[in-house]
Design a protein around this motif. Structure first.
Motif, PDB file in Angstrom:
ATOM      1  N   ALA A  84       0.838  -1.202   0.000  1.00 15.65           N
ATOM      2  CA  ALA A  84       0.000   0.000   0.000  1.00 15.65           C
ATOM      3  C   ALA A  84       0.876   1.257   0.000  1.00 15.65           C
ATOM      4  O   ALA A  84       1.907   1.309   0.680  1.00 15.65           O
ATOM      5  N   HIS A  85       0.465   2.264  -0.754  1.00 17.38           N
ATOM      6  CA  HIS A  85       1.196   3.525  -0.791  1.00 17.38           C
ATOM      7  C   HIS A  85       1.042   4.245   0.554  1.00 17.38           C
ATOM      8  O   HIS A  85      -0.063   4.362   1.077  1.00 17.38           O
ATOM      9  N   THR A  86       2.165   4.716   1.096  1.00 14.65           N
ATOM     10  CA  THR A  86       2.108   5.380   2.405  1.00 14.65           C
ATOM     11  C   THR A  86       1.683   6.840   2.288  1.00 14.65           C
ATOM     12  O   THR A  86       1.447   7.501   3.306  1.00 14.65           O
ATOM     13  N   GLY A  87       1.634   7.370   1.064  1.00  9.82           N
ATOM     14  CA  GLY A  87       1.194   8.749   0.877  1.00  9.82           C
ATOM     15  C   GLY A  87       2.318   9.724   0.557  1.00  9.82           C
ATOM     16  O   GLY A  87       2.055  10.855   0.161  1.00  9.82           O
ATOM     17  N   VAL A  88       3.575   9.281   0.711  1.00 11.24           N
ATOM     18  CA  VAL A  88       4.693  10.195   0.425  1.00 11.24           C
ATOM     19  C   VAL A  88       5.105  10.076  -1.048  1.00 11.24           C
ATOM     20  O   VAL A  88       4.791   9.093  -1.711  1.00 11.24           O
ATOM     21  N   PHE A  89       5.802  11.106  -1.533  1.00 14.97           N
ATOM     22  CA  PHE A  89       6.336  11.089  -2.903  1.00 14.97           C
ATOM     23  C   PHE A  89       7.812  11.486  -2.873  1.00 14.97           C
ATOM     24  O   PHE A  89       8.162  12.617  -3.188  1.00 14.97           O
ATOM     25  N   PRO A  90       8.685  10.541  -2.506  1.00 14.35           N
ATOM     26  CA  PRO A  90      10.092  10.888  -2.314  1.00 14.35           C
ATOM     27  C   PRO A  90      10.955  10.788  -3.578  1.00 14.35           C
ATOM     28  O   PRO A  90      12.165  11.000  -3.533  1.00 14.35           O
ATOM     29  N   GLY A  91      10.332  10.484  -4.732  1.00 16.56           N
ATOM     30  CA  GLY A  91      11.122  10.266  -5.955  1.00 16.56           C
ATOM     31  C   GLY A  91      11.772  11.535  -6.473  1.00 16.56           C
ATOM     32  O   GLY A  91      11.330  12.646  -6.180  1.00 16.56           O
ATOM     33  N   LYS A  92      12.828  11.350  -7.267  1.00 16.60           N
ATOM     34  CA  LYS A  92      13.568  12.486  -7.838  1.00 16.60           C
ATOM     35  C   LYS A  92      13.742  12.296  -9.333  1.00 16.60           C
ATOM     36  O   LYS A  92      13.808  11.164  -9.815  1.00 16.60           O
ATOM     37  N   VAL A  93      13.875  13.391 -10.029  1.00 15.73           N
ATOM     38  CA  VAL A  93      14.322  13.331 -11.415  1.00 15.73           C
ATOM     39  C   VAL A  93      15.840  13.133 -11.383  1.00 15.73           C
ATOM     40  O   VAL A  93      16.556  13.923 -10.774  1.00 15.73           O
ATOM     41  N   LEU A  94      16.309  12.059 -11.988  1.00 21.35           N
ATOM     42  CA  LEU A  94      17.746  11.788 -11.988  1.00 21.35           C
ATOM     43  C   LEU A  94      18.382  12.460 -13.203  1.00 21.35           C
ATOM     44  O   LEU A  94      17.791  12.520 -14.279  1.00 21.35           O
ATOM     45  N   ARG A  95      19.592  12.957 -13.004  1.00 21.81           N
ATOM     46  CA  ARG A  95      20.318  13.603 -14.107  1.00 21.81           C
ATOM     47  C   ARG A  95      21.705  12.991 -14.235  1.00 21.81           C
ATOM     48  O   ARG A  95      22.343  12.680 -13.238  1.00 21.81           O
ATOM     49  N   SER A  96      22.140  12.850 -15.471  1.00 18.99           N
ATOM     50  CA  SER A  96      23.427  12.198 -15.706  1.00 18.99           C
ATOM     51  C   SER A  96      24.575  13.172 -15.483  1.00 18.99           C
ATOM     52  O   SER A  96      25.729  12.778 -15.455  1.00 18.99           O
ATOM     53  N   CYS A  97      24.256  14.457 -15.360  1.00 16.77           N
ATOM     54  CA  CYS A  97      25.335  15.435 -15.195  1.00 16.77           C
ATOM     55  C   CYS A  97      24.888  16.553 -14.263  1.00 16.77           C
ATOM     56  O   CYS A  97      23.735  16.602 -13.867  1.00 16.77           O
TER      57      CYS A  97
END
Ligand SMILES: [Zn+2]
Length: 562
Positions: free
Chosen positions: A549-562
């Motif tokens: 179940a989703h806990t409600g947080v959104f900790p993801g990031k846009v990753l960049r190679s540089c």
């Protein structure tokens, strides 16, 4: 004092080294310590008896559209996925001029089987450039970490408009494409994807734009990736339809490898019965490129393709004339022939012997999926081979006796691809092969969705079939893709690395049956798939999923190679 401690798990750190019991301490989204940790934390999770691994990196997705209406990228995080790479197969939604939006939607509709009405309603088009696309993504909540590739089709459409799906590019158009790839890489893309698959068309029936590229264009765009000193080239080409296509694919490989000096992910390798030597040839090709000094990789999927059928109405066995002749008879006559001993001998022989076809011809790989009568339920899951041995009869007799006793309503199952375990073991174990070809986000109406490829690997191939060690499997699902893509702070549980963690129960982990839901924009349907035995998916130090179940947080990031 840490933010979070995972206490008492068995740590599979992603390197392939032997697992060990220990704790993992996390603060500020990073791994602070691993070992026996006595300090306190804001939150302590008891993970005794569970496996603690780096989050799964799904390197072949098509989430380019889905993330705009589903920031969780469901169902991927339920399967331990913490980072995804999108923009594969030459297909992206950026760069894009306003007048080309419909053309890009058309490629996703046809190649990736996403409903047009959902794409039209769900994509906000807040960008024209790759940089703006990443910035727009950054303004949204994200469950997972997201890495992107620059897609050849979008770049070509941007530089050439509709001419991109009609002809080769001229000098100034190629120069503009070089600029677009350069800008995408500078914005943080992890490479460039291209596609020469002869079966890939737009919705209007025109071939996807990248298919019109000549070798000069391929060379120059690959070189731009090399100049950036980061990322890789991903090359989709599909099966070998004709000798001309084989030759063309060979030239593209040679050109990309020579020009880019970056890793290449190419071949999709799958064991299939009708071309029994193809996987071996593909594996040899990749190994040969490595011998020549190139960082070349192939990929494979972990899903087996199952086919279910009854002898009442199947066309599954039509490749075998002896079966096809009987299956076209009226039911009563067909049953009579199924009872005839001479017919059975002929059928048995015709099933097991003969030239390679899509059907395996192996009794050990045909099983009873569902019995029609209660008293036969005990046979479910058994192979025809097992059935025959336990009943001391021939396999064809075992199959037909059961089917006839159930008025031909028994459901049988056979494996169409990735069914030859010896082959699969070699493919999976090759250091040149990446595991996972999920296509997550695409082919939404498929009843066999790809989100859970890691779950299939850990449950079926590692636990049930013991095809490789859990340590090696985790490494292939985490450290390997992180290394090849250059996502250098993920894919390992080590001090200082980003705290993307996947906690699962090796004895319990498994897929649950796919479910049809109507949650796409405009209410279009798709399939999702839950898992069991995965208590936690942790992204950048925050618990994203707890027991599915989703806990409600959104900790993801846009990753960049540089
Ligand atoms: Zn793809």
């Amino acid at each position: 004092m840490y933010d979070l401690i995972l206490k008492g798990g068995r740590i599979y750190d992603g390197s392939g080294m032997p697992s060990f019991l220990g704790d993992v301490a996390i603060s500020n989204g990073r791994i602070e310590d691993i070992g026996r940790i006595n300090a306190s934390a804001d939150r302590v999770l008891d993970v005794g008896g569970l496996a603690v691994a780096p989050g799964i990196i799904d390197f072949h997705t098509h989430f380019d559209a889905q993330l705009w209406w589903d920031p969780l990228a469901s169902s991927s995080p339920e399967h331990g996925v913490t980072s995804v790479v999108m923009g594969n197969c030459g297909l992206t939604l950026t760069p894009c001029k306003p007048e080309s939006r419909d053309a890009l939607i058309g490629t996703f509709v046809r190649v990736e089987a996403m409903p047009r009405q959902s794409l039209q309603a769900g994509i906000p088009w807040e960008w024209t450039s790759h940089k703006e696309y990443l910035q727009a993504l950054e303004r949204r909540p994200l469950g997972l970490n997201v890495a992107t590739l620059v897609g050849h089709c979008a770049v070509r459409q941007y530089a050439m408009g509709e001419a991109s799906v009609e002809r080769e590019a001229n000098e100034s158009e190629i120069a503009e494409m070089e600029d677009l790839v350069r800008q995408g890489m500078a914005a943080g893309a992890f490479g460039f994807s291209t596609n020469s698959n002869q079966r890939h068309y737009r919705e209007d029936g025109k071939p996807v734009a990248s298919r019109f590229a000549n070798l000069d264009e391929i060379a120059r765009l690959s070189r731009v990736v090399g100049e950036s000193q980061s990322g890789l080239v991903q090359f989709t080409h599909g099966a070998f339809a004709s000798p001309e296509h084989v030759a063309r694919i060979g030239q593209w490989y040679e050109t990309i490898l020579k020009e880019t000096s970056r890793p290449l992910i190419g071949e999709s390798i799958r064991q299939s019965w009708n071309e029994p030597d193809l996987w071996r040839k593909q594996l040899n090709d990749v190994e040969e490129r490595c011998r020549q000094g190139y960082a070349a990789y192939a990929m494979t999927g972990t899903r087996r393709s199952m086919r279910r059928w009854t002898l009442k109405d199947t066309s599954r066995l039509d490749e075998i004339p002896a079966w096809k002749n009987l299956m076209t008879l009226p039911l009563d006559l067909r049953k009579e022939r199924f009872r005839d001993p001479q017919t059975r001998i002929e059928l048995g022989k015709a099933t097991a012997e003969g030239k390679p076809i899509n059907f395996s011809r192996r009794w050990d790989l045909i099983s009873v999926k569902k019995a029609a009568r209660a008293e036969n339920q005990i046979l479910e899951g058994k192979s025809i081979d097992e059935l025959a041995r336990s009943q001391s009869k021939s396999p064809i007799d075992a199959l037909l006796d059961l089917a006839l006793a159930e008025d031909l309503e028994t459901t049988f199952e056979d494996i169409a691809a990735q069914g030859d375990e010896k082959a699969v073991k070699e493919i999976f174990s090759s250091p040149h092969v990446l595991l996972g070809q999920s296509d997550a986000g695409a082919h939404v109406a498929s009843g066999n969705p790809g989100f859970g490829y890691a779950t299939t690997m850990l449950a079926y191939w590692v636990r049930d079939r013991r095809i490789m060690s859990l340590e090696d499997a985790i490494k292939k699902l985490t450290f390997l893709p992180a290394s090849i893509f250059g996502i250098h702070d993920r894919g390992l549980l080590r001090r200082g690395m980003a705290a993307d963690v996947f906690v699962f129960d090796p004895a319990e982990i498994d897929l649950l049956p796919p479910e049809k839901v109507e949650d796409l924009p405009e209410g279009a349907p798709r399939y999702i798939q839950h898992a069991k035995g995965i208590p936690y998916t942790i992204v950048n130090g925050s618990v994203l999923m707890k027991n599915g179940a989703h806990t409600g947080v959104f900790p993801g990031k846009v990753l960049r190679s540089c």
